[in-house]
Design a protein around this motif. Structure first.
Motif, PDB file in Angstrom:
ATOM      1  N   GLY B 184      15.613  56.479  35.645  1.00  0.00           N
ATOM      2  CA  GLY B 184      15.497  56.080  37.044  1.00  0.00           C
ATOM      3  C   GLY B 184      16.695  56.442  37.901  1.00  0.00           C
ATOM      4  N   ILE B 185      17.330  57.580  37.613  1.00  0.00           N
ATOM      5  CA  ILE B 185      18.462  58.022  38.442  1.00  0.00           C
ATOM      6  C   ILE B 185      18.211  59.457  38.910  1.00  0.00           C
ATOM      7  CG2 ILE B 185      20.104  56.483  37.315  1.00  0.00           C
ATOM      8  CD1 ILE B 185      21.151  59.002  35.783  1.00  0.00           C
ATOM      9  N   THR B 186      19.163  60.009  39.643  1.00  0.00           N
ATOM     10  CA  THR B 186      19.022  61.345  40.203  1.00  0.00           C
ATOM     11  C   THR B 186      19.853  62.322  39.367  1.00  0.00           C
ATOM     12  OG1 THR B 186      18.836  60.324  42.388  1.00  0.00           O
ATOM     13  CG2 THR B 186      19.261  62.692  42.327  1.00  0.00           C
ATOM     14  N   ALA B 217      20.918  61.368  45.659  1.00  0.00           N
ATOM     15  CA  ALA B 217      21.077  62.798  45.894  1.00  0.00           C
ATOM     16  C   ALA B 217      22.402  63.074  46.606  1.00  0.00           C
ATOM     17  CB  ALA B 217      19.905  63.325  46.727  1.00  0.00           C
ATOM     18  N   ALA B 218      22.787  62.161  47.505  1.00  0.00           N
ATOM     19  CA  ALA B 218      24.049  62.364  48.226  1.00  0.00           C
ATOM     20  C   ALA B 218      25.221  62.380  47.251  1.00  0.00           C
ATOM     21  CB  ALA B 218      24.240  61.259  49.270  1.00  0.00           C
ATOM     22  N   ASP B 219      25.180  61.496  46.256  1.00  0.00           N
ATOM     23  CA  ASP B 219      26.249  61.477  45.250  1.00  0.00           C
ATOM     24  C   ASP B 219      26.270  62.795  44.468  1.00  0.00           C
ATOM     25  OD1 ASP B 219      26.737  58.952  46.104  1.00  0.00           O
ATOM     26  OD2 ASP B 219      26.321  57.945  44.192  1.00  0.00           O
ATOM     27  N   ILE B 435      15.963  69.383  40.591  1.00  0.00           N
ATOM     28  CA  ILE B 435      16.512  68.035  40.700  1.00  0.00           C
ATOM     29  C   ILE B 435      15.410  67.038  40.346  1.00  0.00           C
ATOM     30  CG2 ILE B 435      15.982  67.805  43.176  1.00  0.00           C
ATOM     31  CD1 ILE B 435      18.728  66.370  43.460  1.00  0.00           C
ATOM     32  N   SER B 436      15.800  65.974  39.672  1.00  0.00           N
ATOM     33  CA  SER B 436      14.845  64.907  39.376  1.00  0.00           C
ATOM     34  C   SER B 436      15.267  63.674  40.159  1.00  0.00           C
ATOM     35  CB  SER B 436      14.839  64.628  37.872  1.00  0.00           C
ATOM     36  OG  SER B 436      13.998  63.527  37.601  1.00  0.00           O
ATOM     37  N   VAL B 464      16.140  67.735  50.495  1.00  0.00           N
ATOM     38  CA  VAL B 464      14.781  67.228  50.256  1.00  0.00           C
ATOM     39  C   VAL B 464      14.852  65.888  49.508  1.00  0.00           C
ATOM     40  CG1 VAL B 464      12.655  67.675  48.946  1.00  0.00           C
ATOM     41  CG2 VAL B 464      13.684  69.495  50.337  1.00  0.00           C
ATOM     42  N   ALA B 465      15.691  65.855  48.469  1.00  0.00           N
ATOM     43  CA  ALA B 465      15.811  64.636  47.665  1.00  0.00           C
ATOM     44  C   ALA B 465      16.406  63.494  48.492  1.00  0.00           C
ATOM     45  CB  ALA B 465      16.682  64.910  46.439  1.00  0.00           C
ATOM     46  N   HIS B 466      17.410  63.818  49.299  1.00  0.00           N
ATOM     47  CA  HIS B 466      18.063  62.792  50.120  1.00  0.00           C
ATOM     48  C   HIS B 466      17.075  62.214  51.142  1.00  0.00           C
ATOM     49  CE1 HIS B 466      21.286  60.657  52.127  1.00  0.00           C
ATOM     50  NE2 HIS B 466      20.919  61.192  53.285  1.00  0.00           N
TER      51      HIS B 466
END
Lengths: 488, 486
Positions: B184-186, B217-219, B435-436, B464-466
């Motif tokens: 459950g993380i990016t 995603a920002a991290d 990216i997941s 996109v993820a952010h």
């Protein structure tokens, strides 16, 4: 039956780069074991190879020197096998797309003739380390200083037909790489090693016989002897009804024989595949052109120039162009004295004789090219005669007269070797010799006129002795003849 | 502090709400209390971490702090760390401390980050469940009966459990994206060549790539910016400028063309995962993106091609572990062959041996053309599939994994384990980034949405993820495990 020998060579030349082919560690010879092996050479986890551009340049220079195709793209492959002195468990080499394509090398045979040997290709690879079996009881020491040293492996076509041709080929390769300055060519330190493929076939037969590969032969002489032994072994085997098996053999110089190492069935499967850590090497034309424009004059060209420009014989031109050091020495002597033939005679005669006696390379000659050139000048201008010149040479060899270009003059002066051409002085010496040799004079007088020519040698010798070698021999000869004939 | 993102922690450090030393100490305490049940760390470097935190605090005091200064994180135990054990999850390297730092480690240290230790992983990065570690399996913080995914399972579990805000992993066939999805993380796998492989222990050199696992995603954007860029020590690392990956995070997605590869929604996909992923895609439509089906026709060749190429490279890469110079050496070898055989037999685990055998076989004379060469041809076709798709759409989306995290011990058969990577593996063969991002749950286990872009499109993927994370809160969910000791 008449047998024909077929020989092909794989020559490994250690390139004279300062650092290794894939790491920054030094390539200097003879350091403390493992003091010149970095993490890359040790094959530690996570480290990666970075190609040394200098090794690429040197390989391309060799290719240009043998008029080879230089492919635009070459690729490094991994040759996988386990050995304690092979740290990564693979050797990075070039199996499928080598850096140098087909080319050719001219070889000089002892009779002064030349032949062309075709080169199949040359490729870059890294050297392995060394296993040290002495000094460690029941154990093996590993020295990885050599691991990663750049090698250029030069693979010939099976174009050689005798041990002498193989040795001449090896000398030609040695000469090209040292001319180019891409290797020190030091065979004793392993800078050039070769694997020899030998087979025999009945003379006139087209198909090759089964070959044996003799590994790691490391001198010109051993190449000849290993081949001679191997040819004899194969011929005897076949004539006794046996078959040559394809195998790898080792030459033992002490026993002067080759011994089987492993047969084809025991051969490793090296599982070559492209090294994913290195990108293909792509050479642009401008880079290759730049290297071509800056190539030095190579032995074959030099040899031709020595023949055509200086009027030397094919043999002399071959000897004097055999190494870059020899050619440069000779050309300097020639420039100083202005007479190519005299320069050639001195370099090949007195100088080479002295070097051979003491086992010195021309680069280590105690007599510099400038000194020898000045010495020849004094012969040419009549200051000294040939005999005195040899004395001067010996003095120079032993460091007399200092190291300056004019040291020949200093020796001539100090030893009083200046040639005596004063007719009065010579005449006085002749008169004294005639007076002291009544018996010889009588013999001369009694001899048939056509025998007298030989007898005059005695008198010439005496006069030269009296002058301590400084009298002009031609003058002595002429004047003696006049005087003696006058007595008859 | 333990459930904050890097971005939030950076703000706290900047504002002086807490020091790096306090933050580090807090997290080291959590590791001490919680990791016994999780097993996400192989080595905890408390002493070095506190020293680094103090240096970071000192740098901040003199005004020399960069954006990542003082932030704690963890490193997969595949990255070499000077003087600290680097095991790669293997008995073979249990005694190995590298004499150098990996390129990634150097850059993170130069940015002022604080490494808390080395995380657990499948041995030599070979595995999809973290059950192949010499140091034992890692538990999934969302459900201790479940695997965290692999091979970067320790990194993913540590981030999900709030032991570190972010960690570095590596991805050869999905080893960042699949554990990120399971936990459950990016997790971002950059383009091949974007991040230096120097000092990263090789599994399959033409596929391995390092990347961040984090809570947003920002991290990931911040971390990628710190580790990406040319490194002369890695010839496959691209000399290409590194953009500021945070610049475009807020760009709107209107007009974004999303492709859904048909092959990623077929047999074997769990219905719960599919419905979560389709719900996520609806979110993008509400953000102004358009969605269409595309095809990646050679997808079903990806796993066979991968299991020729990766083991082939691995069989050669792992030859250096021979008991001669470093690593495990058997007791009293009778001779050289015995030394090789027993050192390697004892030092390597089952899966590593299996892949060495496969790779050795496929490179052997008589098999090379049929396997290795053919696989490389297939690899080019797979790459072309993606390039063709990116002619039509901006990004591709689909599940990161066909199922949510499975139970420990559930996938005993190697082939069923290999099939776990069906949606991730082709991405490594093509060299593109992926990216997941967390996109829902199947029961109590997270589901990951995978977003793929063309070569060097990391900024777009992160954008996109952010944007998805601005519209959803899946990435803010924390497992109950993380709260136990709070």
């Amino acid at each position: 039956m008449q047998w024909e020998t077929v020989i092909g060579l794989e020559v490994h030349v250690q390139l004279a780069t300062r650092s290794k082919i894939f790491s920054g560690a030094s390539t200097a010879f003879g350091a403390e074991p493992n003091s010149q092996a970095c993490a890359v050479d040790l094959g530690l986890p996570g480290v990666l190879p970075v190609l040394n551009e200098q090794a690429v340049a040197m390989a391309v220079q060799f290719g240009l020197g043998i008029h080879a195709d230089i492919p635009e793209v070459s690729v490094f492959d991994r040759k996988n096998y386990f050995y304690p002195d092979l740290p990564k468990g693979y050797q990075t080499s070039q199996m499928y797309d080598p850096i140098v394509g087909p080319g050719e090398v001219e070889i000089n045979l002892e009779d002064g003739s030349t032949r062309t040997v075709r080169i199949h290709h040359a490729h870059l690879e890294e050297d392995a380390g060394k296993s040290l079996h002495e000094d460690f009881h029941g154990m093996t020491g590993i020295d990885l200083n050599r691991a990663g040293t750049p090698l250029l492996e030069i693979v010939s076509e099976p174009d050689m037909r005798s041990a002498k041709e193989a040795a001449a080929y090896l000398k030609a390769i040695h000469s090209i790489v040292t001319y180019l300055g891409i290797s020190d060519g030091n065979m004793a330190e392993g800078s050039m090693r070769c694997d020899v493929n030998v087979s025999v076939r009945p003379k006139g037969q087209e198909a090759f016989g089964t070959r044996a590969e003799i590994k790691n032969v490391n001198s010109f002489r051993f190449v000849e002897r290993a081949i001679e032994f191997e040819v004899e072994r194969q011929v005897e085997l076949i004539e006794d009804g046996g078959d040559v098996v394809q195998e790898t053999r080792l030459y033992d110089p002490d026993a002067d024989e080759t011994r089987s190492m492993r047969t084809k069935e025991e051969a490793n499967d090296y599982r070559y595949f492209p090294c994913p850590d290195l990108l293909p090497v792509v050479l642009d034309q401008a880079y290759v052109d730049h290297l071509r424009d800056n190539l030095p004059e190579l032995p074959a060209d030099k040899r031709a120039r020595f023949e055509n420009e200086f009027g030397l014989s094919a043999y002399d031109a071959g000897v004097l162009s055999a190494s870059r050091a020899m050619a440069e020495y000779f050309e300097r002597v020639k420039d100083v004295c202005g007479d190519a033939k005299q320069a050639a005679n001195w370099v090949q005669g007195e100088l080479s004789g002295a070097l051979n006696r003491e086992g010195l390379a021309i680069a280590d000659s105690p007599v510099s090219a400038d000194q020898l050139g000045e010495l020849i000048v004094r012969v040419l201008d009549g200051t000294i005669n040939g005999k005195a010149a040899k004395q001067v040479f010996q003095a120079l060899w032993h460091g007399e007269g200092g190291s300056e270009g004019n040291s020949a003059d200093a020796i001539i002066e100090a030893k009083g070797l200046k040639q005596v051409t004063d007719t009065g002085a010579i005449e006085a010496m002749i008169d004294q010799v005639i007076e002291e040799s009544p018996g010889q004079v009588a013999q001369y007088r009694d001899a048939e006129p056509d025998k007298r020519g030989k007898m005059i040698g005695y008198f010439v010798g005496q006069v030269m002795k009296a002058s301590r070698g400084t009298a002009n021999p031609q003058q002595v000869n002429t004047m003696l003849k006049e005087k003696l004939d006058a007595l008859c | 502090m333990h459930d904050k993102t890097l971005t939030e922690l950076a703000a706290g450090l900047r504002a002086g709400e807490f020091s790096s030393r306090e933050l580090t100490q807090d997290l080291l305490g959590r590791i001490d209390r919680l990791d016994g049940r999780l097993n996400s760390f192989i080595t905890v470097t408390a002493e070095q971490a506190l020293a680094a935190a103090e240096r970071a605090d000192a740098a901040r005091a003199t005004g020399e702090a960069g954006p990542l200064n003082g932030l704690p994180l963890a490193l997969k135990d595949i990255f070499c760390t000077r003087g600290i054990k680097t095991s790669c999850g293997s008995r073979m390297l249990d005694n190995f401390a590298a004499p150098y730092d990996a390129g990634v480690v150097e850059r993170l240290a130069a940015a002022g980050t604080v490494s808390l230790g080395k995380t657990n992983m499948d041995e030599f990065a070979m595995g999809s469940s973290n059950e192949n570690s010499f140091y034992g399996p890692v538990k999934n913080p969302w459900d201790l009966d479940a695997v965290p995914g692999g091979s970067s399972g320790g990194s993913a579990a540590a981030v999900a459990a709030g032991l570190v805000p972010a960690a570095m992993g590596t991805d050869t066939g999905g080893s960042i994206r699949q554990p990120a999805a399971f936990c459950g993380i990016t997790g971002l796998k950059p383009t091949y060549g974007r991040v230096s492989r120097y000092g990263m222990i090789a599994y399959a050199s033409s596929l391995d790539q390092a990347g961040p696992l984090a809570r947003s995603a920002a991290d990931c954007a911040h971390l990628l910016g710190a580790v990406a860029g040319h490194d002369v020590r890695d010839s496959t690392c691209v000399a290409r400028g590194v953009p500021d990956y945070t610049t475009d995070l807020d760009a709107p997605l209107s007009g974004l063309k999303i492709g859904l590869p048909r092959e990623y929604f077929g047999d074997g996909l769990s219905p719960e995962v599919e419905s979560a992923v389709r719900e996520a895609i609806k979110v993008f439509e509400t953000l102004g993106a358009t969605v269409r089906d595309v095809s990646l026709p050679h997808t079903h060749y990806a796993i066979p091609a991968y299991y020729v190429i990766a083991p082939a490279e691995a069989s050669s890469n792992l030859s250096r572990y021979d008991g001669v110079r470093f690593g495990h050496r058997c007791e009293d070898p009778a001779d050289l062959i015995d030394l090789y055989k027993r050192s390697r037999a004892e030092g390597f685990g089952e899966e590593v041996k299996r892949r060495i055998l496969i790779g050795t076989h496929t490179l052997s004379e008589g098999f090379f053309d049929a396997y290795y060469k053919k696989a490389q041809q297939v690899r080019r076709l797979i790459r072309q599939d993606f390039l063709d798709a990116f002619d039509e759409v901006d990004v591709l989306m689909g599940p990161a994994s066909p199922t949510p995290a499975f139970d420990l011990g559930a996938n005993k058969d190697p082939v069923s384990m290999y099939l776990q990577d069906i949606y991730t593996i082709a991405v490594n063969l093509a060299g593109i980034p992926g990216i997941s991002v967390p996109a829902g749950f199947a029961g109590n286990r997270p589901v990951g949405l995978q977003v793929l872009g063309t070569h060097f499109a990391e900024a777009q993927l992160l954008n996109v993820a952010h944007q998805f994370q601005q519209a959803t809160d899946w990435h803010l969910r924390r497992p109950a495990f993380a709260e136990e000791s709070a």
